[in-house]
Design a protein around this motif. Structure first.
Motif, PDB file in Angstrom:
ATOM      1  N   ARG A   1     -24.862  -3.160  -4.684  1.00  0.00           N
ATOM      2  CA  ARG A   1     -24.881  -4.478  -5.320  1.00  0.00           C
ATOM      3  C   ARG A   1     -25.600  -4.489  -6.656  1.00  0.00           C
ATOM      4  O   ARG A   1     -25.575  -5.479  -7.372  1.00  0.00           O
ATOM      5  CB  ARG A   1     -25.501  -5.501  -4.387  1.00  0.00           C
ATOM      6  CG  ARG A   1     -26.947  -5.220  -4.078  1.00  0.00           C
ATOM      7  CD  ARG A   1     -27.444  -6.108  -2.947  1.00  0.00           C
ATOM      8  NE  ARG A   1     -28.845  -5.834  -2.702  1.00  0.00           N
ATOM      9  CZ  ARG A   1     -29.811  -6.719  -2.862  1.00  0.00           C
ATOM     10  NH1 ARG A   1     -29.531  -7.942  -3.224  1.00  0.00           N
ATOM     11  NH2 ARG A   1     -31.040  -6.381  -2.633  1.00  0.00           N
ATOM     12  N   GLU A   2     -26.259  -3.393  -7.024  1.00  0.00           N
ATOM     13  CA  GLU A   2     -26.986  -3.333  -8.288  1.00  0.00           C
ATOM     14  C   GLU A   2     -26.011  -3.256  -9.462  1.00  0.00           C
ATOM     15  O   GLU A   2     -25.016  -2.545  -9.399  1.00  0.00           O
ATOM     16  CB  GLU A   2     -27.906  -2.106  -8.328  1.00  0.00           C
ATOM     17  CG  GLU A   2     -28.952  -2.076  -7.249  1.00  0.00           C
ATOM     18  CD  GLU A   2     -28.437  -1.570  -5.909  1.00  0.00           C
ATOM     19  OE1 GLU A   2     -29.144  -1.761  -4.912  1.00  0.00           O
ATOM     20  OE2 GLU A   2     -27.326  -1.018  -5.845  1.00  0.00           O
TER      21      GLU A   2
ATOM     22  N   TYR B   1     -28.409  -7.927  -9.964  1.00  0.00           N
ATOM     23  CA  TYR B   1     -27.698  -7.889  -8.686  1.00  0.00           C
ATOM     24  C   TYR B   1     -26.353  -8.583  -8.813  1.00  0.00           C
ATOM     25  O   TYR B   1     -26.283  -9.765  -9.128  1.00  0.00           O
ATOM     26  CB  TYR B   1     -28.537  -8.553  -7.588  1.00  0.00           C
ATOM     27  CG  TYR B   1     -29.830  -7.820  -7.360  1.00  0.00           C
ATOM     28  CD1 TYR B   1     -29.849  -6.651  -6.605  1.00  0.00           C
ATOM     29  CD2 TYR B   1     -31.013  -8.274  -7.924  1.00  0.00           C
ATOM     30  CE1 TYR B   1     -31.027  -5.956  -6.411  1.00  0.00           C
ATOM     31  CE2 TYR B   1     -32.199  -7.583  -7.732  1.00  0.00           C
ATOM     32  CZ  TYR B   1     -32.200  -6.429  -6.979  1.00  0.00           C
ATOM     33  OH  TYR B   1     -33.365  -5.746  -6.801  1.00  0.00           O
TER      34      TYR B   1
END
Length: 121
Positions: free
Chosen positions: A85-86, A67
């Motif tokens: 957000r990955e 993340y």
């Protein structure tokens, strides 16, 4: 890979994208999008497995790898190409690492040890 962090060669300039302070200490973030970085980390893992015959590998602080916003302020991270957000590069790296280790060293364990993903508890 603490040794890689102390080595002042070309890998240092391409591998460390940012340095972030988190509650548990200082975190060095590798640029998993670079083939040189992935190659170095996978070669290091294979070295330990094949040369020293360790039983398995443990990848620590996985949530901070996966993340981009983990323990960072709102303006302290950059979204992925889809706006999420990955960390798509880190996900790809872990998949590739698992595939290579599974092929070259069948039966060896790969475990993750990580912090919880960001979000509500």
């Amino acid at each position: 890979m603490p040794g890689a962090l102390r080595w002042h060669g070309p890998l240092t300039s391409i591998s460390i994208r940012a340095r972030a302070s988190i509650a548990t200490g200082t975190l060095f973030i590798y640029n998993f999008g670079r083939r040189e970085v992935q190659g170095f980390l996978i070669a290091s893992a294979l070295h330990w497995l094949e040369r020293y015959h360790v039983d398995g590998l443990r990848v620590d602080a996985v949530a901070s790898m996966l993340y981009r916003d983990y323990s960072r302020p709102a303006d302290g991270w950059i979204p992925n190409i889809y706006g999420g957000r990955e960390n798509l590069e880190a996900i790809g790296f872990l998949r590739h690492l698992n595939a290579v280790v599974g092929e070259r060293c069948p039966g060896r364990h790969r475990r993750r040890r990580g912090n919880r993903p960001p979000g509500p508890a």
